[in-house]
Design an enzyme around this catalytic site. Sequence first.
Site, PDB file in Angstrom:
ATOM      1  N   GLY A  90     -16.467 -37.567   3.763  1.00  0.00           N
ATOM      2  CA  GLY A  90     -16.769 -37.939   5.139  1.00  0.00           C
ATOM      3  C   GLY A  90     -15.524 -38.456   5.827  1.00  0.00           C
ATOM      4  O   GLY A  90     -14.600 -38.952   5.166  1.00  0.00           O
ATOM      5  N   CYS A 113     -13.113 -45.057   0.606  1.00  0.00           N
ATOM      6  CA  CYS A 113     -12.825 -44.680   1.991  1.00  0.00           C
ATOM      7  C   CYS A 113     -11.418 -44.100   2.033  1.00  0.00           C
ATOM      8  O   CYS A 113     -10.503 -44.642   1.415  1.00  0.00           O
ATOM      9  CB  CYS A 113     -12.911 -45.920   2.880  1.00  0.00           C
ATOM     10  SG  CYS A 113     -12.595 -45.590   4.625  1.00  0.00           S
ATOM     11  N   HIS A 133     -17.882 -46.726  10.795  1.00  0.00           N
ATOM     12  CA  HIS A 133     -16.503 -46.580  11.300  1.00  0.00           C
ATOM     13  C   HIS A 133     -16.480 -46.571  12.831  1.00  0.00           C
ATOM     14  O   HIS A 133     -15.535 -47.068  13.447  1.00  0.00           O
ATOM     15  CB  HIS A 133     -15.882 -45.273  10.800  1.00  0.00           C
ATOM     16  CG  HIS A 133     -15.224 -45.369   9.452  1.00  0.00           C
ATOM     17  ND1 HIS A 133     -14.130 -46.166   9.207  1.00  0.00           N
ATOM     18  CD2 HIS A 133     -15.488 -44.740   8.281  1.00  0.00           C
ATOM     19  CE1 HIS A 133     -13.754 -46.032   7.939  1.00  0.00           C
ATOM     20  NE2 HIS A 133     -14.572 -45.177   7.356  1.00  0.00           N
TER      21      HIS A 133
HETATM   22 NI    NI Z   1     -14.480 -44.525   5.354  1.00  0.00          NI
END
Ligand code: NI
Length: 173
Positions: A46, A95, A141
């Site tokens: 992602g 992340c 985010h």
């Molecule tokens: Ni992230």
Amino acid sequence: MSKRPILIHPDPRLKKVSAPVPDLSDDLRRLADDMLETMYDAPGIGLAAPQVGVNARLIVLDCVKTDHDAPRPLIMFNPEIVASSDERNTYEEGCLSIPEQYADVTRPAEVTVRWIDRNGNESQEDFAGLWATCVQHEVDHLDGKLFIDYLTPLRRQLITRRMQKLKRDRARV
Ligand code: NI
């Protein structure tokens, strides 16, 4: 399509609340395609627009994990979580803006998401499992929130210091 550099935490652009996308344009579609290429290349499952320095409400994801399943790239403009289950799920999250740091995060196990797709059509779908975690992580985010914000302040500071060191090391090369 072309890859875009991914911002590394800490960066003020990752802490901003991103603005809704008013109308789809070729520039925005190109940005979405670039983000998918950047995500696959990383590799990741992602990516949100603020991570490439654009504070617009746009995320991309593909949580198909195995090579023998067909890829399922999703582009979501203005994604909105319209329902969340009471049931929770814990996943070890990472992340692309916080490389090589992982931690357990507990979130709703299932979510209903509404968004505008690449063609400008409204879509809605229920997500569970890794997809549910991923879409919530990416929508966070857009609100300037990172998965480390769910951790204890101590753990968060530790990871942030590691990232500051990583950025210093990279700047030196
Ligand atoms: Ni992230």
